[in-house]
Write a protein that holds these residues in place. Structure first.
Motif, PDB file in Angstrom:
ATOM      1  N   LEU A 196      -4.239  -4.051 -13.706  1.00  0.00           N
ATOM      2  CA  LEU A 196      -3.184  -3.928 -12.708  1.00  0.00           C
ATOM      3  C   LEU A 196      -2.934  -2.464 -12.364  1.00  0.00           C
ATOM      4  O   LEU A 196      -2.792  -2.097 -11.185  1.00  0.00           O
ATOM      5  CB  LEU A 196      -1.896  -4.567 -13.237  1.00  0.00           C
ATOM      6  N   GLY A 197      -2.894  -1.607 -13.387  1.00  0.00           N
ATOM      7  CA  GLY A 197      -2.656  -0.186 -13.151  1.00  0.00           C
ATOM      8  C   GLY A 197      -3.763   0.465 -12.354  1.00  0.00           C
ATOM      9  O   GLY A 197      -3.508   1.278 -11.457  1.00  0.00           O
ATOM     10  N   VAL A 198      -5.014   0.110 -12.674  1.00  0.00           N
ATOM     11  CA  VAL A 198      -6.160   0.658 -11.941  1.00  0.00           C
ATOM     12  C   VAL A 198      -6.082   0.275 -10.463  1.00  0.00           C
ATOM     13  O   VAL A 198      -6.295   1.104  -9.570  1.00  0.00           O
ATOM     14  CB  VAL A 198      -7.487   0.154 -12.554  1.00  0.00           C
ATOM     15  N   LYS A 199      -5.737  -0.983 -10.207  1.00  0.00           N
ATOM     16  CA  LYS A 199      -5.747  -1.466  -8.822  1.00  0.00           C
ATOM     17  C   LYS A 199      -4.564  -0.934  -8.017  1.00  0.00           C
ATOM     18  O   LYS A 199      -4.719  -0.512  -6.866  1.00  0.00           O
ATOM     19  CB  LYS A 199      -5.773  -2.986  -8.818  1.00  0.00           C
ATOM     20  N   VAL A 200      -3.371  -0.965  -8.621  1.00  0.00           N
ATOM     21  CA  VAL A 200      -2.197  -0.461  -7.915  1.00  0.00           C
ATOM     22  C   VAL A 200      -2.310   1.045  -7.698  1.00  0.00           C
ATOM     23  O   VAL A 200      -2.144   1.553  -6.585  1.00  0.00           O
ATOM     24  CB  VAL A 200      -0.907  -0.792  -8.690  1.00  0.00           C
ATOM     25  N   GLY A 201      -2.624   1.770  -8.783  1.00  0.00           N
ATOM     26  CA  GLY A 201      -2.761   3.215  -8.673  1.00  0.00           C
ATOM     27  C   GLY A 201      -3.905   3.616  -7.755  1.00  0.00           C
ATOM     28  O   GLY A 201      -3.762   4.510  -6.912  1.00  0.00           O
ATOM     29  N   GLY A 202      -5.051   2.937  -7.926  1.00  0.00           N
ATOM     30  CA  GLY A 202      -6.192   3.240  -7.067  1.00  0.00           C
ATOM     31  C   GLY A 202      -5.926   2.943  -5.616  1.00  0.00           C
ATOM     32  O   GLY A 202      -6.320   3.713  -4.721  1.00  0.00           O
ATOM     33  N   GLY A 203      -5.250   1.820  -5.346  1.00  0.00           N
ATOM     34  CA  GLY A 203      -4.923   1.475  -3.965  1.00  0.00           C
ATOM     35  C   GLY A 203      -3.996   2.482  -3.323  1.00  0.00           C
ATOM     36  O   GLY A 203      -4.207   2.909  -2.177  1.00  0.00           O
ATOM     37  N   ILE A 204      -2.962   2.895  -4.061  1.00  0.00           N
ATOM     38  CA  ILE A 204      -2.023   3.886  -3.539  1.00  0.00           C
ATOM     39  C   ILE A 204      -2.726   5.223  -3.316  1.00  0.00           C
ATOM     40  O   ILE A 204      -2.544   5.877  -2.281  1.00  0.00           O
ATOM     41  CB  ILE A 204      -0.836   4.066  -4.504  1.00  0.00           C
ATOM     42  N   GLY A 205      -3.539   5.630  -4.305  1.00  0.00           N
ATOM     43  CA  GLY A 205      -4.235   6.906  -4.192  1.00  0.00           C
ATOM     44  C   GLY A 205      -5.198   6.951  -3.017  1.00  0.00           C
ATOM     45  O   GLY A 205      -5.250   7.935  -2.270  1.00  0.00           O
ATOM     46  N   THR A 206      -5.963   5.877  -2.839  1.00  0.00           N
ATOM     47  CA  THR A 206      -6.912   5.819  -1.727  1.00  0.00           C
ATOM     48  C   THR A 206      -6.196   5.849  -0.387  1.00  0.00           C
ATOM     49  O   THR A 206      -6.592   6.582   0.535  1.00  0.00           O
ATOM     50  CB  THR A 206      -7.763   4.541  -1.827  1.00  0.00           C
ATOM     51  N   ALA A 207      -5.140   5.045  -0.256  1.00  0.00           N
ATOM     52  CA  ALA A 207      -4.388   5.015   0.993  1.00  0.00           C
ATOM     53  C   ALA A 207      -3.706   6.351   1.259  1.00  0.00           C
ATOM     54  O   ALA A 207      -3.641   6.815   2.405  1.00  0.00           O
ATOM     55  CB  ALA A 207      -3.352   3.899   0.950  1.00  0.00           C
ATOM     56  N   ALA A 208      -3.200   6.992   0.185  1.00  0.00           N
ATOM     57  CA  ALA A 208      -2.474   8.249   0.345  1.00  0.00           C
ATOM     58  C   ALA A 208      -3.359   9.349   0.917  1.00  0.00           C
ATOM     59  O   ALA A 208      -2.876  10.197   1.679  1.00  0.00           O
ATOM     60  CB  ALA A 208      -1.893   8.691  -0.993  1.00  0.00           C
ATOM     61  N   VAL A 209      -4.644   9.350   0.577  1.00  0.00           N
ATOM     62  CA  VAL A 209      -5.546  10.362   1.121  1.00  0.00           C
ATOM     63  C   VAL A 209      -5.569  10.285   2.649  1.00  0.00           C
ATOM     64  O   VAL A 209      -5.414  11.290   3.351  1.00  0.00           O
ATOM     65  CB  VAL A 209      -6.973  10.205   0.559  1.00  0.00           C
ATOM     66  N   GLY A 210      -5.748   9.061   3.168  1.00  0.00           N
ATOM     67  CA  GLY A 210      -5.777   8.896   4.615  1.00  0.00           C
ATOM     68  C   GLY A 210      -4.454   9.220   5.270  1.00  0.00           C
ATOM     69  O   GLY A 210      -4.395   9.922   6.296  1.00  0.00           O
ATOM     70  N   TRP A 211      -3.359   8.731   4.671  1.00  0.00           N
ATOM     71  CA  TRP A 211      -2.038   8.968   5.251  1.00  0.00           C
ATOM     72  C   TRP A 211      -1.686  10.459   5.264  1.00  0.00           C
ATOM     73  O   TRP A 211      -1.201  10.980   6.274  1.00  0.00           O
ATOM     74  CB  TRP A 211      -0.971   8.215   4.449  1.00  0.00           C
ATOM     75  N   LEU A 212      -1.926  11.149   4.149  1.00  0.00           N
ATOM     76  CA  LEU A 212      -1.529  12.551   4.031  1.00  0.00           C
ATOM     77  C   LEU A 212      -2.435  13.471   4.845  1.00  0.00           C
ATOM     78  O   LEU A 212      -1.981  14.510   5.338  1.00  0.00           O
ATOM     79  CB  LEU A 212      -1.508  12.971   2.563  1.00  0.00           C
ATOM     80  N   LEU A 213      -3.717  13.124   4.965  1.00  0.00           N
ATOM     81  CA  LEU A 213      -4.593  13.903   5.849  1.00  0.00           C
ATOM     82  C   LEU A 213      -4.075  13.864   7.287  1.00  0.00           C
ATOM     83  O   LEU A 213      -4.023  14.887   7.976  1.00  0.00           O
ATOM     84  CB  LEU A 213      -6.026  13.372   5.787  1.00  0.00           C
ATOM     85  N   LYS A 214      -3.673  12.678   7.728  1.00  0.00           N
ATOM     86  CA  LYS A 214      -3.128  12.541   9.077  1.00  0.00           C
ATOM     87  C   LYS A 214      -1.821  13.311   9.209  1.00  0.00           C
ATOM     88  O   LYS A 214      -1.579  13.985  10.215  1.00  0.00           O
ATOM     89  CB  LYS A 214      -2.900  11.060   9.404  1.00  0.00           C
ATOM     90  N   LEU A 215      -0.973  13.236   8.171  1.00  0.00           N
ATOM     91  CA  LEU A 215       0.293  13.959   8.185  1.00  0.00           C
ATOM     92  C   LEU A 215       0.069  15.466   8.272  1.00  0.00           C
ATOM     93  O   LEU A 215       0.843  16.188   8.920  1.00  0.00           O
ATOM     94  CB  LEU A 215       1.097  13.627   6.920  1.00  0.00           C
ATOM     95  N   GLY A 216      -0.995  15.945   7.636  1.00  0.00           N
ATOM     96  CA  GLY A 216      -1.307  17.371   7.663  1.00  0.00           C
ATOM     97  C   GLY A 216      -1.966  17.835   8.950  1.00  0.00           C
ATOM     98  O   GLY A 216      -2.201  19.032   9.126  1.00  0.00           O
TER      99      GLY A 216
END
Length: 470
Positions: free
Chosen positions: A392-412
Protein backbone atom coordinates in the motif's frame (compact mmCIF):
# COMPACT_ATOMS: atom_id res chain seq x y z
CA UNK A 1 13.61 -22.51 26.48
CA UNK A 2 15.00 -19.06 27.13
CA UNK A 3 14.23 -15.93 25.13
CA UNK A 4 17.90 -15.75 24.14
CA UNK A 5 17.87 -19.28 22.75
CA UNK A 6 14.75 -18.53 20.74
CA UNK A 7 16.34 -15.40 19.29
CA UNK A 8 19.54 -17.21 18.27
CA UNK A 9 17.87 -20.21 16.68
CA UNK A 10 18.50 -20.38 12.94
CA UNK A 11 15.72 -21.45 10.60
CA UNK A 12 17.14 -20.99 7.10
CA UNK A 13 20.01 -22.40 5.05
CA UNK A 14 22.14 -20.01 3.00
CA UNK A 15 20.60 -21.19 -0.25
CA UNK A 16 17.09 -20.57 1.11
CA UNK A 17 18.00 -16.96 1.91
CA UNK A 18 19.42 -16.59 -1.58
CA UNK A 19 16.39 -18.23 -3.18
CA UNK A 20 14.00 -16.03 -1.20
CA UNK A 21 15.90 -12.90 -2.22
CA UNK A 22 15.73 -13.93 -5.89
CA UNK A 23 11.98 -13.45 -5.65
CA UNK A 24 12.63 -9.73 -6.08
CA UNK A 25 14.35 -10.50 -9.36
CA UNK A 26 11.07 -12.04 -10.48
CA UNK A 27 9.07 -9.08 -9.14
CA UNK A 28 11.23 -6.56 -10.95
CA UNK A 29 10.99 -8.42 -14.24
CA UNK A 30 7.46 -7.02 -14.28
CA UNK A 31 7.68 -3.93 -12.07
CA UNK A 32 10.90 -2.65 -13.66
CA UNK A 33 9.71 -3.19 -17.21
CA UNK A 34 6.36 -1.51 -16.59
CA UNK A 35 7.50 1.42 -14.44
CA UNK A 36 10.42 2.35 -16.67
CA UNK A 37 9.34 1.44 -20.18
CA UNK A 38 5.58 1.09 -20.62
CA UNK A 39 5.08 4.82 -21.24
CA UNK A 40 7.83 4.76 -23.87
CA UNK A 41 6.13 1.79 -25.56
CA UNK A 42 2.67 3.37 -25.46
CA UNK A 43 3.73 6.78 -26.74
CA UNK A 44 6.67 5.92 -28.98
CA UNK A 45 5.36 2.73 -30.59
CA UNK A 46 1.58 3.08 -30.43
CA UNK A 47 1.39 6.87 -30.52
CA UNK A 48 -0.97 7.15 -27.55
CA UNK A 49 -1.34 10.36 -25.56
CA UNK A 50 0.90 10.48 -22.47
CA UNK A 51 -1.50 12.70 -20.51
CA UNK A 52 -4.38 10.25 -20.98
CA UNK A 53 -2.13 7.34 -20.08
CA UNK A 54 -1.01 9.15 -16.94
CA UNK A 55 -4.62 9.77 -15.91
CA UNK A 56 -5.48 6.11 -16.47
CA UNK A 57 -2.52 5.05 -14.36
CA UNK A 58 -3.62 7.29 -11.49
CA UNK A 59 -7.18 5.94 -11.69
CA UNK A 60 -5.80 2.42 -11.62
CA UNK A 61 -3.71 3.21 -8.53
CA UNK A 62 -6.91 3.98 -6.60
CA UNK A 63 -8.16 0.45 -7.23
CA UNK A 64 -4.68 -0.87 -6.61
CA UNK A 65 -4.55 0.65 -3.13
CA UNK A 66 -7.91 -0.84 -2.15
CA UNK A 67 -6.84 -4.33 -3.18
CA UNK A 68 -3.88 -4.39 -0.78
CA UNK A 69 -5.93 -4.77 2.38
CA UNK A 70 -8.27 -7.25 0.66
CA UNK A 71 -5.45 -9.60 -0.31
CA UNK A 72 -3.85 -9.16 3.10
CA UNK A 73 -7.06 -10.46 4.66
CA UNK A 74 -7.32 -13.37 2.20
CA UNK A 75 -3.76 -14.45 2.96
CA UNK A 76 -4.45 -14.41 6.70
CA UNK A 77 -7.46 -16.68 6.15
CA UNK A 78 -5.70 -19.13 3.86
CA UNK A 79 -4.87 -22.64 5.10
CA UNK A 80 -3.26 -25.03 2.62
CA UNK A 81 -0.48 -27.57 2.28
CA UNK A 82 1.76 -24.76 1.05
CA UNK A 83 0.81 -22.57 4.00
CA UNK A 84 -0.81 -19.13 4.08
CA UNK A 85 1.33 -17.00 1.78
CA UNK A 86 3.07 -19.35 -0.64
CA UNK A 87 -0.05 -20.29 -2.68
CA UNK A 88 -0.71 -16.61 -3.40
CA UNK A 89 2.92 -15.97 -4.25
CA UNK A 90 3.09 -19.00 -6.54
CA UNK A 91 -0.13 -18.57 -8.50
CA UNK A 92 -0.15 -14.77 -8.39
CA UNK A 93 2.97 -14.75 -10.55
CA UNK A 94 1.16 -16.75 -13.24
CA UNK A 95 -1.26 -13.84 -13.64
CA UNK A 96 1.59 -11.31 -13.45
CA UNK A 97 3.54 -12.97 -16.26
CA UNK A 98 0.44 -13.33 -18.46
CA UNK A 99 -0.58 -9.69 -17.96
CA UNK A 100 2.98 -8.48 -18.51
CA UNK A 101 3.02 -10.05 -21.95
CA UNK A 102 -0.49 -8.79 -22.78
CA UNK A 103 0.41 -5.26 -21.69
CA UNK A 104 3.18 -5.08 -24.29
CA UNK A 105 1.03 -6.77 -26.92
CA UNK A 106 -1.78 -4.24 -27.32
CA UNK A 107 -3.63 -5.12 -30.55
CA UNK A 108 -4.16 -2.71 -33.41
CA UNK A 109 -7.51 -0.91 -33.46
CA UNK A 110 -9.10 2.36 -32.48
CA UNK A 111 -7.24 4.44 -29.92
CA UNK A 112 -10.27 4.30 -27.61
CA UNK A 113 -10.18 0.52 -27.56
CA UNK A 114 -6.43 0.59 -26.96
CA UNK A 115 -6.90 2.87 -23.95
CA UNK A 116 -9.59 0.54 -22.56
CA UNK A 117 -7.42 -2.53 -23.19
CA UNK A 118 -4.45 -0.86 -21.49
CA UNK A 119 -6.47 0.16 -18.43
CA UNK A 120 -7.98 -3.32 -17.95
CA UNK A 121 -4.69 -5.21 -18.34
CA UNK A 122 -2.66 -2.64 -16.36
CA UNK A 123 -5.16 -2.78 -13.50
CA UNK A 124 -5.31 -6.59 -13.52
CA UNK A 125 -1.52 -6.75 -13.48
CA UNK A 126 -1.05 -4.30 -10.59
CA UNK A 127 -4.25 -4.33 -8.51
CA UNK A 128 -4.86 -8.08 -8.67
CA UNK A 129 -1.94 -10.35 -9.49
CA UNK A 130 1.10 -8.23 -8.56
CA UNK A 131 -0.57 -7.23 -5.29
CA UNK A 132 -1.41 -10.83 -4.37
CA UNK A 133 2.09 -12.00 -5.23
CA UNK A 134 3.84 -9.05 -3.58
CA UNK A 135 2.03 -9.11 -0.23
CA UNK A 136 2.46 -12.88 0.00
CA UNK A 137 6.16 -12.59 -0.82
CA UNK A 138 6.72 -9.88 1.81
CA UNK A 139 4.70 -11.64 4.50
CA UNK A 140 6.84 -14.78 4.12
CA UNK A 141 9.54 -13.00 6.13
CA UNK A 142 7.40 -13.42 9.25
CA UNK A 143 6.30 -16.95 8.34
CA UNK A 144 9.54 -18.74 7.48
CA UNK A 145 11.77 -17.54 10.34
CA UNK A 146 11.51 -16.00 13.81
CA UNK A 147 15.16 -14.93 13.83
CA UNK A 148 15.40 -11.13 13.47
CA UNK A 149 18.91 -11.30 12.02
CA UNK A 150 17.71 -13.73 9.36
CA UNK A 151 14.79 -11.43 8.60
CA UNK A 152 17.19 -8.55 8.04
CA UNK A 153 19.35 -10.77 5.83
CA UNK A 154 16.30 -11.71 3.75
CA UNK A 155 15.53 -8.03 3.23
CA UNK A 156 19.12 -7.39 2.20
CA UNK A 157 19.15 -10.27 -0.29
CA UNK A 158 15.90 -9.24 -1.93
CA UNK A 159 16.98 -5.61 -2.26
CA UNK A 160 20.27 -6.61 -3.85
CA UNK A 161 18.42 -8.72 -6.41
CA UNK A 162 16.06 -5.80 -7.08
CA UNK A 163 18.92 -3.35 -7.63
CA UNK A 164 20.88 -5.67 -9.91
CA UNK A 165 17.75 -6.50 -11.93
CA UNK A 166 16.86 -2.85 -12.43
CA UNK A 167 20.42 -1.91 -13.45
CA UNK A 168 20.44 -4.77 -15.95
CA UNK A 169 17.08 -3.75 -17.38
CA UNK A 170 18.18 -0.14 -17.67
CA UNK A 171 21.07 -1.17 -19.90
CA UNK A 172 19.48 -4.12 -21.74
CA UNK A 173 15.81 -3.49 -22.53
CA UNK A 174 16.06 -1.01 -25.40
CA UNK A 175 18.80 -3.12 -26.99
CA UNK A 176 16.65 -6.24 -26.71
CA UNK A 177 13.71 -4.45 -28.34
CA UNK A 178 15.91 -3.47 -31.29
CA UNK A 179 17.40 -6.95 -31.56
CA UNK A 180 13.97 -8.56 -31.76
CA UNK A 181 12.74 -6.36 -34.56
CA UNK A 182 12.02 -3.01 -32.91
CA UNK A 183 8.49 -1.63 -32.80
CA UNK A 184 5.58 -3.67 -31.45
CA UNK A 185 7.20 -7.03 -32.28
CA UNK A 186 10.35 -6.14 -30.36
CA UNK A 187 8.40 -5.10 -27.27
CA UNK A 188 6.24 -8.26 -27.38
CA UNK A 189 9.24 -10.58 -27.53
CA UNK A 190 11.12 -8.68 -24.82
CA UNK A 191 8.09 -8.75 -22.52
CA UNK A 192 7.62 -12.49 -23.16
CA UNK A 193 11.23 -13.20 -22.13
CA UNK A 194 10.91 -11.25 -18.89
CA UNK A 195 7.51 -12.86 -18.19
CA UNK A 196 9.01 -16.36 -18.48
CA UNK A 197 12.09 -15.48 -16.42
CA UNK A 198 9.87 -13.98 -13.72
CA UNK A 199 7.66 -17.07 -13.60
CA UNK A 200 10.57 -19.50 -13.34
CA UNK A 201 12.50 -17.53 -10.71
CA UNK A 202 9.38 -16.85 -8.61
CA UNK A 203 8.55 -20.57 -8.57
CA UNK A 204 12.05 -21.44 -7.37
CA UNK A 205 11.93 -18.71 -4.71
CA UNK A 206 8.54 -19.87 -3.45
CA UNK A 207 9.28 -23.60 -3.27
CA UNK A 208 12.77 -23.23 -1.77
CA UNK A 209 11.39 -22.08 1.59
CA UNK A 210 8.78 -23.53 3.93
CA UNK A 211 6.40 -21.77 6.29
CA UNK A 212 6.72 -22.61 9.98
CA UNK A 213 3.86 -24.45 11.72
CA UNK A 214 1.26 -22.18 13.30
CA UNK A 215 2.01 -23.45 16.80
CA UNK A 216 5.68 -22.56 16.45
CA UNK A 217 4.85 -19.07 15.20
CA UNK A 218 2.49 -18.60 18.14
CA UNK A 219 5.23 -19.71 20.52
CA UNK A 220 7.20 -16.61 19.51
CA UNK A 221 4.89 -14.22 21.36
CA UNK A 222 6.41 -14.56 24.83
CA UNK A 223 7.89 -16.88 27.43
CA UNK A 224 4.41 -17.08 28.90
CA UNK A 225 3.18 -18.75 25.74
CA UNK A 226 5.64 -21.59 26.27
CA UNK A 227 4.46 -22.04 29.83
CA UNK A 228 0.87 -22.47 28.73
CA UNK A 229 -0.26 -18.97 29.69
CA UNK A 230 -0.08 -17.38 26.27
CA UNK A 231 -2.51 -15.20 24.45
CA UNK A 232 -5.96 -16.72 24.04
CA UNK A 233 -6.57 -19.08 21.14
CA UNK A 234 -6.84 -17.24 17.84
CA UNK A 235 -10.38 -16.66 16.65
CA UNK A 236 -11.90 -15.79 13.34
CA UNK A 237 -12.24 -12.07 12.86
CA UNK A 238 -14.16 -10.19 10.21
CA UNK A 239 -12.60 -7.68 7.87
CA UNK A 240 -13.93 -4.66 9.79
CA UNK A 241 -12.62 -6.01 13.09
CA UNK A 242 -9.15 -6.82 11.75
CA UNK A 243 -8.98 -3.43 10.02
CA UNK A 244 -9.84 -1.76 13.33
CA UNK A 245 -7.07 -3.69 15.07
CA UNK A 246 -4.69 -2.69 12.29
CA UNK A 247 -5.27 1.06 12.49
CA UNK A 248 -4.98 0.97 16.29
CA UNK A 249 -1.43 -0.36 15.96
CA UNK A 250 0.62 2.84 16.00
CA UNK A 251 3.67 0.99 14.68
CA UNK A 252 1.77 -0.17 11.60
CA UNK A 253 0.77 3.44 10.94
CA UNK A 254 4.35 4.66 11.40
CA UNK A 255 5.76 2.06 9.01
CA UNK A 256 3.01 2.83 6.49
CA UNK A 257 3.89 6.54 6.75
CA UNK A 258 7.58 5.74 6.22
CA UNK A 259 6.75 3.68 3.13
CA UNK A 260 4.56 6.44 1.69
CA UNK A 261 7.01 9.31 2.18
CA UNK A 262 9.97 7.13 1.13
CA UNK A 263 8.33 6.24 -2.17
CA UNK A 264 7.18 9.81 -2.73
CA UNK A 265 10.87 10.71 -2.42
CA UNK A 266 11.96 7.81 -4.61
CA UNK A 267 9.53 8.60 -7.42
CA UNK A 268 10.33 12.31 -7.28
CA UNK A 269 14.00 11.57 -7.93
CA UNK A 270 13.25 8.86 -10.49
CA UNK A 271 10.86 11.08 -12.44
CA UNK A 272 12.88 14.29 -12.17
CA UNK A 273 16.33 12.74 -12.68
CA UNK A 274 16.42 13.04 -16.46
CA UNK A 275 15.16 16.64 -16.29
CA UNK A 276 17.81 17.57 -13.70
CA UNK A 277 20.60 15.97 -15.73
CA UNK A 278 19.45 17.57 -18.98
CA UNK A 279 18.33 21.07 -17.96
CA UNK A 280 20.20 21.81 -14.72
CA UNK A 281 23.51 20.06 -15.34
CA UNK A 282 23.24 20.37 -19.13
CA UNK A 283 24.04 16.74 -19.94
CA UNK A 284 21.30 14.10 -20.11
CA UNK A 285 23.85 11.28 -20.10
CA UNK A 286 24.64 12.06 -16.45
CA UNK A 287 21.45 10.23 -15.49
CA UNK A 288 23.36 6.93 -15.56
CA UNK A 289 25.89 8.24 -13.03
CA UNK A 290 23.09 9.58 -10.83
CA UNK A 291 21.44 6.15 -10.83
CA UNK A 292 24.67 4.40 -9.90
CA UNK A 293 25.31 6.84 -7.05
CA UNK A 294 21.83 6.03 -5.70
CA UNK A 295 21.91 2.25 -6.06
CA UNK A 296 25.40 1.06 -5.17
CA UNK A 297 25.58 2.82 -1.78
CA UNK A 298 22.51 0.85 -0.72
CA UNK A 299 24.16 -2.42 -1.66
CA UNK A 300 27.16 -1.45 0.49
CA UNK A 301 24.84 -0.51 3.36
CA UNK A 302 22.97 -3.80 3.12
CA UNK A 303 26.22 -5.73 3.33
CA UNK A 304 27.02 -4.44 6.82
CA UNK A 305 23.48 -3.68 8.10
CA UNK A 306 22.92 -7.17 9.60
CA UNK A 307 26.23 -6.91 11.49
CA UNK A 308 25.40 -3.47 12.89
CA UNK A 309 21.88 -4.53 13.89
CA UNK A 310 23.17 -7.69 15.58
CA UNK A 311 25.82 -5.71 17.46
CA UNK A 312 23.48 -2.95 18.64
CA UNK A 313 20.48 -5.23 19.10
CA UNK A 314 18.22 -2.61 17.55
CA UNK A 315 17.06 -1.97 14.00
CA UNK A 316 15.66 1.36 15.15
CA UNK A 317 19.03 2.68 16.38
CA UNK A 318 20.85 1.70 13.18
CA UNK A 319 18.16 3.17 10.91
CA UNK A 320 17.60 6.35 12.93
CA UNK A 321 21.25 7.30 13.19
CA UNK A 322 21.85 6.31 9.59
CA UNK A 323 19.11 8.63 8.37
CA UNK A 324 20.11 11.38 10.81
CA UNK A 325 23.68 11.38 9.47
CA UNK A 326 22.36 11.14 5.91
CA UNK A 327 20.20 14.22 6.50
CA UNK A 328 23.19 16.21 7.75
CA UNK A 329 25.21 15.14 4.69
CA UNK A 330 22.37 16.45 2.52
CA UNK A 331 23.39 20.02 3.40
CA UNK A 332 26.81 19.97 1.68
CA UNK A 333 25.29 17.93 -1.16
CA UNK A 334 22.81 20.75 -1.82
CA UNK A 335 25.60 23.33 -1.53
CA UNK A 336 27.80 21.60 -4.11
CA UNK A 337 24.80 21.14 -6.40
CA UNK A 338 24.11 24.88 -6.22
CA UNK A 339 27.78 25.50 -7.04
CA UNK A 340 27.51 22.99 -9.91
CA UNK A 341 30.48 21.08 -8.54
CA UNK A 342 29.52 17.74 -10.05
CA UNK A 343 32.31 15.63 -8.51
CA UNK A 344 31.62 16.74 -4.95
CA UNK A 345 27.86 16.51 -5.51
CA UNK A 346 28.17 12.87 -6.61
CA UNK A 347 30.57 12.09 -3.75
CA UNK A 348 28.16 13.34 -1.10
CA UNK A 349 25.24 11.64 -2.86
CA UNK A 350 27.15 8.37 -2.58
CA UNK A 351 28.15 8.77 1.10
CA UNK A 352 24.66 9.97 1.99
CA UNK A 353 23.20 6.86 0.34
CA UNK A 354 25.43 4.53 2.34
CA UNK A 355 24.12 5.85 5.67
CA UNK A 356 20.47 5.89 4.57
CA UNK A 357 20.64 2.49 2.87
CA UNK A 358 20.27 0.28 5.96
CA UNK A 359 16.54 1.01 6.12
CA UNK A 360 15.88 -0.82 2.85
CA UNK A 361 17.05 -4.14 4.27
CA UNK A 362 15.25 -3.95 7.61
CA UNK A 363 11.79 -2.58 6.82
CA UNK A 364 10.31 -6.04 6.33
CA UNK A 365 11.80 -7.17 9.63
CA UNK A 366 10.27 -4.11 11.32
CA UNK A 367 6.87 -5.04 9.90
CA UNK A 368 7.34 -8.50 11.39
CA UNK A 369 8.05 -6.84 14.75
CA UNK A 370 4.89 -4.72 14.38
CA UNK A 371 2.93 -7.86 13.52
CA UNK A 372 4.33 -9.52 16.63
CA UNK A 373 3.22 -6.51 18.65
CA UNK A 374 -0.34 -7.00 17.39
CA UNK A 375 -0.27 -10.68 18.31
CA UNK A 376 1.09 -9.94 21.76
CA UNK A 377 -1.41 -7.23 22.62
CA UNK A 378 -4.56 -8.58 20.93
CA UNK A 379 -3.99 -12.32 20.48
CA UNK A 380 -4.71 -12.01 16.75
CA UNK A 381 -2.40 -13.25 13.99
CA UNK A 382 -2.70 -11.00 10.92
CA UNK A 383 0.64 -11.12 9.12
CA UNK A 384 -0.92 -10.69 5.68
CA UNK A 385 -2.83 -7.59 6.78
CA UNK A 386 0.29 -6.20 8.47
CA UNK A 387 2.37 -6.64 5.33
CA UNK A 388 -0.21 -4.79 3.26
CA UNK A 389 1.49 -1.62 4.50
CA UNK A 390 4.48 -2.32 2.23
CA UNK A 391 2.46 -2.75 -0.95
CA UNK A 392 0.00 0.00 0.00
CA UNK A 393 2.80 2.41 0.89
CA UNK A 394 4.69 1.73 -2.34
CA UNK A 395 1.59 2.33 -4.45
CA UNK A 396 0.25 5.38 -2.63
CA UNK A 397 3.67 6.99 -2.26
CA UNK A 398 4.73 6.05 -5.77
CA UNK A 399 1.49 7.33 -7.26
CA UNK A 400 1.75 10.66 -5.46
CA UNK A 401 5.43 11.02 -6.33
CA UNK A 402 4.92 10.25 -10.01
CA UNK A 403 1.95 12.61 -10.32
CA UNK A 404 3.77 15.33 -8.36
CA UNK A 405 6.59 15.45 -10.91
CA UNK A 406 4.17 16.32 -13.69
CA UNK A 407 2.12 18.74 -11.60
CA UNK A 408 5.13 20.61 -10.17
CA UNK A 409 6.94 20.82 -13.51
CA UNK A 410 3.87 22.53 -14.94
CA UNK A 411 3.64 24.79 -11.87
CA UNK A 412 7.27 25.80 -12.40
CA UNK A 413 6.58 26.76 -16.01
CA UNK A 414 8.34 23.85 -17.68
CA UNK A 415 7.69 23.61 -21.45
CA UNK A 416 8.64 20.26 -22.96
CA UNK A 417 9.13 21.56 -26.50
CA UNK A 418 11.36 24.46 -25.42
CA UNK A 419 15.11 24.09 -25.89
CA UNK A 420 15.80 26.58 -23.11
CA UNK A 421 13.78 26.53 -19.92
CA UNK A 422 12.85 29.49 -17.73
CA UNK A 423 14.63 30.15 -14.44
CA UNK A 424 11.51 29.15 -12.51
CA UNK A 425 11.38 25.82 -14.37
CA UNK A 426 15.06 25.13 -13.66
CA UNK A 427 14.55 26.01 -10.00
CA UNK A 428 11.59 23.63 -9.78
CA UNK A 429 13.61 20.82 -11.41
CA UNK A 430 16.39 21.42 -8.86
CA UNK A 431 13.90 21.27 -6.00
CA UNK A 432 12.23 18.11 -7.31
CA UNK A 433 15.48 16.19 -7.55
CA UNK A 434 17.48 17.61 -4.66
CA UNK A 435 15.67 19.89 -2.18
CA UNK A 436 12.32 18.14 -1.73
CA UNK A 437 13.94 14.69 -1.20
CA UNK A 438 16.20 16.28 1.44
CA UNK A 439 13.14 17.55 3.33
CA UNK A 440 11.43 14.16 3.05
CA UNK A 441 14.58 12.51 4.44
CA UNK A 442 14.22 14.63 7.57
CA UNK A 443 10.58 13.52 7.91
CA UNK A 444 11.67 9.86 7.71
CA UNK A 445 14.30 10.50 10.39
CA UNK A 446 11.63 11.88 12.73
CA UNK A 447 9.36 8.88 12.13
CA UNK A 448 12.22 6.48 12.83
CA UNK A 449 12.87 8.22 16.15
CA UNK A 450 9.46 7.04 17.39
CA UNK A 451 9.49 3.55 15.83
CA UNK A 452 10.48 1.71 19.04
CA UNK A 453 8.46 -1.44 18.32
CA UNK A 454 11.38 -3.74 19.24
CA UNK A 455 11.62 -2.11 22.66
CA UNK A 456 7.84 -2.37 23.12
CA UNK A 457 7.89 -6.11 22.33
CA UNK A 458 10.78 -6.78 24.72
CA UNK A 459 9.00 -4.85 27.46
CA UNK A 460 5.78 -6.84 26.90
CA UNK A 461 7.67 -10.14 26.97
CA UNK A 462 9.51 -9.22 30.18
CA UNK A 463 6.31 -8.19 31.95
CA UNK A 464 4.44 -11.36 30.96
CA UNK A 465 7.41 -13.56 31.78
CA UNK A 466 7.25 -12.21 35.35
CA UNK A 467 3.53 -12.93 35.46
CA UNK A 468 4.13 -16.49 34.28
CA UNK A 469 6.75 -17.05 36.97
CA UNK A 470 4.61 -15.52 39.73
Amino acid sequence: MSATATTEKKYLKWYQKLAYGSGDLASNCSYGLVSSFVLLYLTGTLGLDSAIIGSLMLASKVLDGISDVIFGTLIDRTHSKLGKARPWMLFGQVGVSLCLFLLFAIPAGSTTMQYIYFFIVYTALNAVFYTANGIAYSSLVALITKNNNERVQLGSFRFMFAVVTNIFMGFAVTGMVEKFGSGAAGWRTTALIFAIVGLVVNTISCLAVKELPGEELSGNTSEAAEEGKAVAEEKKHGFAETAKILVHNKYYLMILAIYIVYYIMSNLTTGAGVFCATYYWGDGSLLGQFSMMKMFPVIIALAFAPVLIKKTGSMQKVNFWGYAISSVLGIPMIYFAMQKNLSMFLLFMFIKGVFAGTLSGSLNALIAEASGYTTRTTGVHMDGMMYSCSSLGVKVGGGIGTAAVGWLLKLGGFVGTATVQSESAIRMIFNLYITFPFVIGIIITVLLAFLDVEKANKKWDAEHQKEAQA
